[in-house]
Scaffold this motif. Structure first.
Motif, PDB file in Angstrom:
ATOM      1  N   MET A   1     -50.949  38.551 -26.017  1.00 29.26           N
ATOM      2  CA  MET A   1     -50.047  38.198 -27.110  1.00 29.26           C
ATOM      3  C   MET A   1     -50.834  37.558 -28.243  1.00 29.26           C
ATOM      4  N   THR A   2     -50.571  37.938 -29.474  1.00 29.61           N
ATOM      5  CA  THR A   2     -51.299  37.420 -30.620  1.00 29.61           C
ATOM      6  C   THR A   2     -50.850  36.012 -30.961  1.00 29.61           C
ATOM      7  N   ALA A   3     -51.829  35.101 -31.120  1.00 33.61           N
ATOM      8  CA  ALA A   3     -51.510  33.720 -31.460  1.00 33.61           C
ATOM      9  C   ALA A   3     -51.000  33.629 -32.892  1.00 33.61           C
ATOM     10  N   THR A   4     -50.097  32.677 -33.132  1.00 33.69           N
ATOM     11  CA  THR A   4     -49.530  32.461 -34.453  1.00 33.69           C
ATOM     12  C   THR A   4     -49.965  31.105 -34.992  1.00 33.69           C
ATOM     13  N   LEU A   5     -49.649  30.861 -36.261  1.00 34.43           N
ATOM     14  CA  LEU A   5     -49.921  29.548 -36.845  1.00 34.43           C
ATOM     15  C   LEU A   5     -49.224  28.445 -36.046  1.00 34.43           C
ATOM     16  N   ARG A   6     -47.988  28.723 -35.613  1.00 37.02           N
ATOM     17  CA  ARG A   6     -47.243  27.722 -34.859  1.00 37.02           C
ATOM     18  C   ARG A   6     -47.923  27.425 -33.523  1.00 37.02           C
ATOM     19  N   ASP A   7     -48.474  28.452 -32.871  1.00 37.76           N
ATOM     20  CA  ASP A   7     -49.199  28.239 -31.611  1.00 37.76           C
ATOM     21  C   ASP A   7     -50.397  27.321 -31.828  1.00 37.76           C
ATOM     22  N   VAL A   8     -51.130  27.579 -32.902  1.00 39.26           N
ATOM     23  CA  VAL A   8     -52.299  26.751 -33.213  1.00 39.26           C
ATOM     24  C   VAL A   8     -51.867  25.320 -33.504  1.00 39.26           C
ATOM     25  N   ALA A   9     -50.784  25.164 -34.287  1.00 41.57           N
ATOM     26  CA  ALA A   9     -50.298  23.831 -34.627  1.00 41.57           C
ATOM     27  C   ALA A   9     -49.910  23.051 -33.377  1.00 41.57           C
ATOM     28  N   THR A  10     -49.220  23.728 -32.444  1.00 40.92           N
ATOM     29  CA  THR A  10     -48.818  23.075 -31.198  1.00 40.92           C
ATOM     30  C   THR A  10     -50.034  22.645 -30.392  1.00 40.92           C
ATOM     31  N   ARG A  11     -51.010  23.527 -30.264  1.00 38.47           N
ATOM     32  CA  ARG A  11     -52.211  23.213 -29.493  1.00 38.47           C
ATOM     33  C   ARG A  11     -52.988  22.056 -30.134  1.00 38.47           C
ATOM     34  N   ALA A  12     -53.047  22.019 -31.453  1.00 41.81           N
ATOM     35  CA  ALA A  12     -53.828  20.983 -32.150  1.00 41.81           C
ATOM     36  C   ALA A  12     -53.035  19.694 -32.352  1.00 41.81           C
ATOM     37  N   GLY A  13     -51.702  19.761 -32.181  1.00 43.96           N
ATOM     38  CA  GLY A  13     -50.883  18.578 -32.386  1.00 43.96           C
ATOM     39  C   GLY A  13     -50.712  18.216 -33.845  1.00 43.96           C
ATOM     40  N   VAL A  14     -50.645  19.239 -34.707  1.00 44.31           N
ATOM     41  CA  VAL A  14     -50.477  19.014 -36.148  1.00 44.31           C
ATOM     42  C   VAL A  14     -49.360  19.919 -36.637  1.00 44.31           C
ATOM     43  N   SER A  15     -49.056  19.796 -37.932  1.00 44.52           N
ATOM     44  CA  SER A  15     -48.009  20.634 -38.504  1.00 44.52           C
ATOM     45  C   SER A  15     -48.533  22.028 -38.824  1.00 44.52           C
ATOM     46  N   VAL A  16     -47.595  22.968 -38.956  1.00 47.27           N
ATOM     47  CA  VAL A  16     -47.969  24.327 -39.370  1.00 47.27           C
ATOM     48  C   VAL A  16     -48.631  24.296 -40.743  1.00 47.27           C
ATOM     49  N   ARG A  17     -48.136  23.433 -41.648  1.00 46.71           N
ATOM     50  CA  ARG A  17     -48.728  23.334 -42.979  1.00 46.71           C
ATOM     51  C   ARG A  17     -50.199  22.899 -42.908  1.00 46.71           C
ATOM     52  N   THR A  18     -50.498  21.982 -41.991  1.00 46.91           N
ATOM     53  CA  THR A  18     -51.896  21.539 -41.845  1.00 46.91           C
ATOM     54  C   THR A  18     -52.785  22.692 -41.381  1.00 46.91           C
ATOM     55  N   VAL A  19     -52.296  23.470 -40.412  1.00 49.15           N
ATOM     56  CA  VAL A  19     -53.071  24.636 -39.951  1.00 49.15           C
ATOM     57  C   VAL A  19     -53.282  25.602 -41.105  1.00 49.15           C
ATOM     58  N   SER A  20     -52.252  25.843 -41.894  1.00 49.26           N
ATOM     59  CA  SER A  20     -52.367  26.745 -43.048  1.00 49.26           C
ATOM     60  C   SER A  20     -53.402  26.240 -44.032  1.00 49.26           C
ATOM     61  N   ASN A  21     -53.412  24.905 -44.247  1.00 51.51           N
ATOM     62  CA  ASN A  21     -54.400  24.324 -45.169  1.00 51.51           C
ATOM     63  C   ASN A  21     -55.829  24.539 -44.664  1.00 51.51           C
ATOM     64  N   VAL A  22     -56.015  24.434 -43.354  1.00 49.68           N
ATOM     65  CA  VAL A  22     -57.345  24.656 -42.782  1.00 49.68           C
ATOM     66  C   VAL A  22     -57.744  26.124 -42.910  1.00 49.68           C
ATOM     67  N   VAL A  23     -56.835  27.025 -42.556  1.00 49.81           N
ATOM     68  CA  VAL A  23     -57.114  28.468 -42.614  1.00 49.81           C
ATOM     69  C   VAL A  23     -57.471  28.904 -44.025  1.00 49.81           C
ATOM     70  N   ASN A  24     -56.799  28.307 -45.016  1.00 52.83           N
ATOM     71  CA  ASN A  24     -57.040  28.687 -46.410  1.00 52.83           C
ATOM     72  C   ASN A  24     -58.079  27.813 -47.093  1.00 52.83           C
ATOM     73  N   ASP A  25     -58.742  26.962 -46.286  1.00 50.14           N
ATOM     74  CA  ASP A  25     -59.864  26.141 -46.751  1.00 50.14           C
ATOM     75  C   ASP A  25     -59.465  25.217 -47.896  1.00 50.14           C
ATOM     76  N   PHE A  26     -58.270  24.660 -47.825  1.00 45.67           N
ATOM     77  CA  PHE A  26     -57.857  23.682 -48.824  1.00 45.67           C
ATOM     78  C   PHE A  26     -58.582  22.365 -48.555  1.00 45.67           C
ATOM     79  N   PRO A  27     -58.966  21.635 -49.594  1.00 42.52           N
ATOM     80  CA  PRO A  27     -59.831  20.464 -49.413  1.00 42.52           C
ATOM     81  C   PRO A  27     -59.133  19.221 -48.896  1.00 42.52           C
TER      82      PRO A  27
END
Length: 348
Positions: A1-27
């Protein structure tokens, strides 16, 4: 099964927005949070949706690499270095072989620009002109190699004249005075060989050494067979060289093969020096001395120049010169293999 942003957020214990910021290399993400999210991404094997990314940012995260021939060991090793550098910068690399033809160099650019297949490209051209590339002024580009050094574009390369002069001086410092070269080139696409010959001639002239007729060999190609043929021709002439400087390692491997066939001792009778410092150089018999220009440094500089253009939205005309040195091995110094301090270049 393909992992989603929400899966990553749950595993890391952060919000989906934070994962998106990391993926898009926001400072605006702390180093510790970025590391935690990246660990979760790596563990889950998450890959961004490129279509969604394009809709959101206007970018694909893909960069192109156009090189003449993947079958040439230098370009294969260069491509490997660019792949690694791109991965470290969270970019996907698409590689196309141009065969050094104008149509082969332009067609991928035309297609990618029309269909927005990538964000920009690194190009190692042999045939296109500066006017050809002006058609792609909207696409961020970085040019590699001497053919494109005069283009009004971002460029990464080495000082071929200085490197060839230093390499020749290195051979002279070893007591070699009858130095021949293999790899001279003429005409469009042959700028690299022509510049290296210029550096060789300057070193010979400055040392008061003669360049005999027939000692500047312009082979029909840069492969091992042409190197072997050049060595046989040089050793059958009335004035045998005591050193052969080849403009790439493939030619030098051919030279070593032919000298072995002829019973010529290397380096006792003839020293052999290559260029590119391919991985195979250390496994030649004898191990091949070679001019070294770091492919990793070329790849890193080219990717960083390209990404800077993408992030700024402005084209660049910056030129980056990568240092050179001689990696001395048994083909010139016998068992005394070393990095020779005489032949080190520095960035311009």
């Amino acid at each position: 099964m393909t992992a989603t942003l929400r899966d990553v957020a749950t595993r890391a214990g952060v919000s989906v927005r934070t994962v998106s910021n990391v993926v898009n290399d926001f400072p605006q993400v702390s180093a510790a949070t970025r590391a935690t999210v990246q660990a979760a991404i790596d563990e889950l094997g998450y890959r961004p949706n490129l279509v969604a990314r394009r809709l959101r940012t206007g970018r694909t995260g893909i960069v192109g690499l156009l090189i003449p021939r993947l079958g040439e060991h230098y370009f294969a090793e260069l491509a490997d270095a660019v792949v690694t550098a791109a991965r470290q910068r969270d970019r996907t690399l698409v590689i196309d072989q141009t065969d050094g033809r104008r149509s082969g160099e332009l067609s991928p650019l035309d297609l990618a620009t029309r269909d927005q297949l990538w964000d920009g490209a690194i190009v190692s051209p042999l045939s296109v002109s500066a006017d050809d590339l002006k058609r792609h002024s909207s696409t961020p580009l970085v040019v590699l190699g001497e053919h494109g050094a005069g283009f009004d574009l971002a460029w990464v390369g080495t000082d071929n004249i200085a490197a060839a002069r230093d390499a020749t001086n290195y051979l002279i410092s070893l007591g070699r005075k009858q130095i021949a070269v293999v790899g001279d080139q003429r005409g469009p696409g042959g700028e690299t060989g022509a510049l290296r010959t210029k550096g060789y001639r300057a070193a010979m002239r400055d040392s008061g050494l003669r360049v005999r007729r027939g000692w500047v060999v312009a082979p029909s190609g840069y492969e091992r067979a042409e190197g072997a043929a050049a060595a046989r021709r040089l050793m059958s002439g009335p004035h045998r060289p005591d050193a052969i400087f080849c403009y790439n390692d493939e030619l030098a491997f051919g030279v070593l093969y032919a000298l072995h066939e002829l019973g010529v001792r290397v380096p006792d009778d003839v020293a052999v020096l290559g260029w590119d410092n391919l991985r195979d150089a250390r496994f030649a018999v004898p191990a091949l001395s070679s001019v070294h220009v770091s492919r990793e440094a070329v790849a890193t500089a080219a990717l960083d120049l390209l990404i800077a253009q993408l992030e700024s939205g402005a084209s660049s005309r910056e030129h980056i010169v990568i240092p050179h040195e001689v990696e001395a091995r048994a083909s010139t110094v016998g068992a005394q293999s070393q990095k020779h301090p005489l032949a080190k270049g520095s960035p311009a």
